[in-house]
Design a protein around this motif. Structure first.
Motif, PDB file in Angstrom:
ATOM      1  N   UNK A   1      -9.863  -3.619   1.460  1.00  0.00           N
ATOM      2  CA  UNK A   1     -10.920  -2.947   0.711  1.00  0.00           C
ATOM      3  C   UNK A   1     -11.051  -1.481   1.125  1.00  0.00           C
ATOM      4  N   UNK A   2     -11.098  -1.238   2.429  1.00  0.00           N
ATOM      5  CA  UNK A   2     -11.253   0.129   2.931  1.00  0.00           C
ATOM      6  C   UNK A   2     -10.069   0.998   2.526  1.00  0.00           C
ATOM      7  N   UNK A   3      -8.866   0.466   2.693  1.00  0.00           N
ATOM      8  CA  UNK A   3      -7.666   1.236   2.356  1.00  0.00           C
ATOM      9  C   UNK A   3      -7.586   1.520   0.861  1.00  0.00           C
ATOM     10  N   UNK A   4      -7.929   0.536   0.028  1.00  0.00           N
ATOM     11  CA  UNK A   4      -7.853   0.721  -1.419  1.00  0.00           C
ATOM     12  C   UNK A   4      -8.897   1.725  -1.907  1.00  0.00           C
ATOM     13  N   UNK A   5     -10.106   1.641  -1.365  1.00  0.00           N
ATOM     14  CA  UNK A   5     -11.157   2.582  -1.752  1.00  0.00           C
ATOM     15  C   UNK A   5     -10.802   3.996  -1.306  1.00  0.00           C
ATOM     16  N   UNK A   6     -10.287   4.130  -0.095  1.00  0.00           N
ATOM     17  CA  UNK A   6      -9.865   5.445   0.404  1.00  0.00           C
ATOM     18  C   UNK A   6      -8.744   6.009  -0.463  1.00  0.00           C
ATOM     19  N   UNK A   7      -7.825   5.156  -0.856  1.00  0.00           N
ATOM     20  CA  UNK A   7      -6.718   5.564  -1.719  1.00  0.00           C
ATOM     21  C   UNK A   7      -7.242   6.052  -3.069  1.00  0.00           C
ATOM     22  N   UNK A   8      -8.204   5.337  -3.605  1.00  0.00           N
ATOM     23  CA  UNK A   8      -8.813   5.722  -4.883  1.00  0.00           C
ATOM     24  C   UNK A   8      -9.519   7.068  -4.780  1.00  0.00           C
TER      25      UNK A   8
ATOM     26  N   UNK B   1       0.818  -1.208   0.000  1.00  0.00           N
ATOM     27  CA  UNK B   1       0.000   0.000   0.000  1.00  0.00           C
ATOM     28  C   UNK B   1       0.856   1.264   0.000  1.00  0.00           C
ATOM     29  N   UNK B   2       2.007   1.196   0.612  1.00  0.00           N
ATOM     30  CA  UNK B   2       2.896   2.349   0.596  1.00  0.00           C
ATOM     31  C   UNK B   2       3.367   2.647  -0.827  1.00  0.00           C
ATOM     32  N   UNK B   3       3.794   1.610  -1.552  1.00  0.00           N
ATOM     33  CA  UNK B   3       4.221   1.791  -2.932  1.00  0.00           C
ATOM     34  C   UNK B   3       3.053   2.200  -3.831  1.00  0.00           C
ATOM     35  N   UNK B   4       1.905   1.599  -3.600  1.00  0.00           N
ATOM     36  CA  UNK B   4       0.735   1.893  -4.427  1.00  0.00           C
ATOM     37  C   UNK B   4       0.310   3.360  -4.289  1.00  0.00           C
ATOM     38  N   UNK B   5       0.307   3.869  -3.066  1.00  0.00           N
ATOM     39  CA  UNK B   5      -0.204   5.220  -2.823  1.00  0.00           C
ATOM     40  C   UNK B   5       0.736   6.316  -3.295  1.00  0.00           C
ATOM     41  N   UNK B   6       2.035   6.164  -3.086  1.00  0.00           N
ATOM     42  CA  UNK B   6       2.915   7.285  -3.405  1.00  0.00           C
ATOM     43  C   UNK B   6       3.717   7.122  -4.699  1.00  0.00           C
ATOM     44  N   UNK B   7       3.765   5.904  -5.253  1.00  0.00           N
ATOM     45  CA  UNK B   7       4.485   5.719  -6.514  1.00  0.00           C
ATOM     46  C   UNK B   7       3.528   5.406  -7.661  1.00  0.00           C
ATOM     47  N   UNK B   8       2.767   4.344  -7.508  1.00  0.00           N
ATOM     48  CA  UNK B   8       1.980   3.849  -8.632  1.00  0.00           C
ATOM     49  C   UNK B   8       0.819   4.767  -8.997  1.00  0.00           C
ATOM     50  N   UNK B   9       0.103   5.298  -8.022  1.00  0.00           N
ATOM     51  CA  UNK B   9      -1.041   6.154  -8.345  1.00  0.00           C
ATOM     52  C   UNK B   9      -0.629   7.408  -9.109  1.00  0.00           C
ATOM     53  N   UNK B  10       0.372   8.179  -8.645  1.00  0.00           N
ATOM     54  CA  UNK B  10       0.767   9.356  -9.437  1.00  0.00           C
ATOM     55  C   UNK B  10       1.261   9.005 -10.835  1.00  0.00           C
ATOM     56  N   UNK B  11       2.043   7.941 -10.962  1.00  0.00           N
ATOM     57  CA  UNK B  11       2.591   7.592 -12.267  1.00  0.00           C
ATOM     58  C   UNK B  11       1.534   6.958 -13.174  1.00  0.00           C
TER      59      UNK B  11
ATOM     60  N   UNK C   1      -0.273  14.177  -1.944  1.00  0.00           N
ATOM     61  CA  UNK C   1       0.071  13.607  -0.639  1.00  0.00           C
ATOM     62  C   UNK C   1      -1.125  13.002   0.075  1.00  0.00           C
ATOM     63  N   UNK C   2      -2.325  13.234  -0.424  1.00  0.00           N
ATOM     64  CA  UNK C   2      -3.524  12.825   0.314  1.00  0.00           C
ATOM     65  C   UNK C   2      -3.649  11.317   0.454  1.00  0.00           C
ATOM     66  N   UNK C   3      -3.477  10.581  -0.634  1.00  0.00           N
ATOM     67  CA  UNK C   3      -3.601   9.120  -0.562  1.00  0.00           C
ATOM     68  C   UNK C   3      -2.536   8.529   0.356  1.00  0.00           C
ATOM     69  N   UNK C   4      -1.306   9.048   0.251  1.00  0.00           N
ATOM     70  CA  UNK C   4      -0.211   8.546   1.090  1.00  0.00           C
ATOM     71  C   UNK C   4      -0.475   8.838   2.568  1.00  0.00           C
ATOM     72  N   UNK C   5      -0.995  10.037   2.841  1.00  0.00           N
ATOM     73  CA  UNK C   5      -1.286  10.407   4.234  1.00  0.00           C
ATOM     74  C   UNK C   5      -2.368   9.531   4.837  1.00  0.00           C
ATOM     75  N   UNK C   6      -3.366   9.164   4.041  1.00  0.00           N
ATOM     76  CA  UNK C   6      -4.452   8.338   4.549  1.00  0.00           C
ATOM     77  C   UNK C   6      -4.006   6.923   4.884  1.00  0.00           C
ATOM     78  N   UNK C   7      -2.922   6.474   4.262  1.00  0.00           N
ATOM     79  CA  UNK C   7      -2.431   5.135   4.562  1.00  0.00           C
ATOM     80  C   UNK C   7      -1.806   5.041   5.949  1.00  0.00           C
TER      81      UNK C   7
END
Length: 204
Positions: free
Chosen positions: A90-97, A7-17, A145-151
């Motif tokens: 599920x909760x973390x992924x939806x919040x990240x989205x 989730x750390x990689x997904x939120x701050x690397x994969x989502x922006x790219x 930074x929002x998705x990363x902060x929520x994690x």
């Protein structure tokens, strides 16, 4: 640890790219088929076209999130030690989205107006600034930074990838609602602003 790293990689690397690449592909595909010239022959408001493009990107981001959830569940069940909580994933992924959709209009704006290289550069700078600002008090001013902060409270991971101690203030769950509301409001505002700019540029 499995959830923490993924989730750390997904939120701050994969989502922006992913957002930057998706926006670049959408803009390049449109340029290949006429760069909106054919639309001048039809009574279609450019702002409406822009909205549909952004909504399409949101759908693709949602599909990527669903695939990520499936990979987390399957890979976690096979390789992780201990129980993998489907609800937590599920909760973390939806919040990240939800916390990351606000960057889609930004990326499509740069991809459409400045090309793929500038668009990717913006995504890269957003990624770096997001992870640096996420643990700070001013994290709310950077949509990257929002998705990363929520994690932090949802997964218990610091933006640098370290598991947080139980007494760490970054575990405060109040930021989840704040981040999601900020993202939804910003998404609506940016969708309209970038749409109006697109309308003036392409169809003056």
């Amino acid at each position: 640890m499995f959830l923490t790293l993924s989730f750390n990689f997904w939120s701050f690397i994969f989502i922006p790219m992913i957002s930057a690449l998706l926006a670049g592909l959408v803009a390049n595909q449109e340029k290949k088929v006429g760069n909106y010239r054919a639309l001048c022959c039809h009574e279609i408001r450019p702002l409406k076209i822009w909205f549909y493009k952004i909504i399409g990107m949101v759908v693709y981001m949602l599909i990527a999130t669903i695939v990520f959830i499936a990979v987390e569940v399957v890979a976690g069940s096979i390789s992780a030690v201990g129980n993998i909580s489907f609800i937590k994933i599920l909760v973390a992924a939806v919040a990240c989205f939800l916390a990351s959709i606000s960057i889609l209009p930004i990326q499509l704006f740069f991809a459409t107006n400045f090309g793929m290289i500038i668009n990717l550069a913006v995504g890269f700078v957003g990624m770096l600034s997001g992870v640096l600002m996420a643990p700070e008090k001013y994290w709310i001013f950077n949509p990257y930074s929002w998705a990363t902060r929520l994690m932090c409270p949802l997964i218990g991971v610091h933006p640098n990838g370290i598991v947080l101690n139980q007494c760490d203030p970054l575990l405060n769950g109040d930021v989840v609602g704040i981040g999601i509301v900020l993202s939804m409001v910003s998404f609506s505002i940016l969708l309209f602003i970038t749409g109006k700019l697109f309308e003036k540029k392409e169809f003056r």
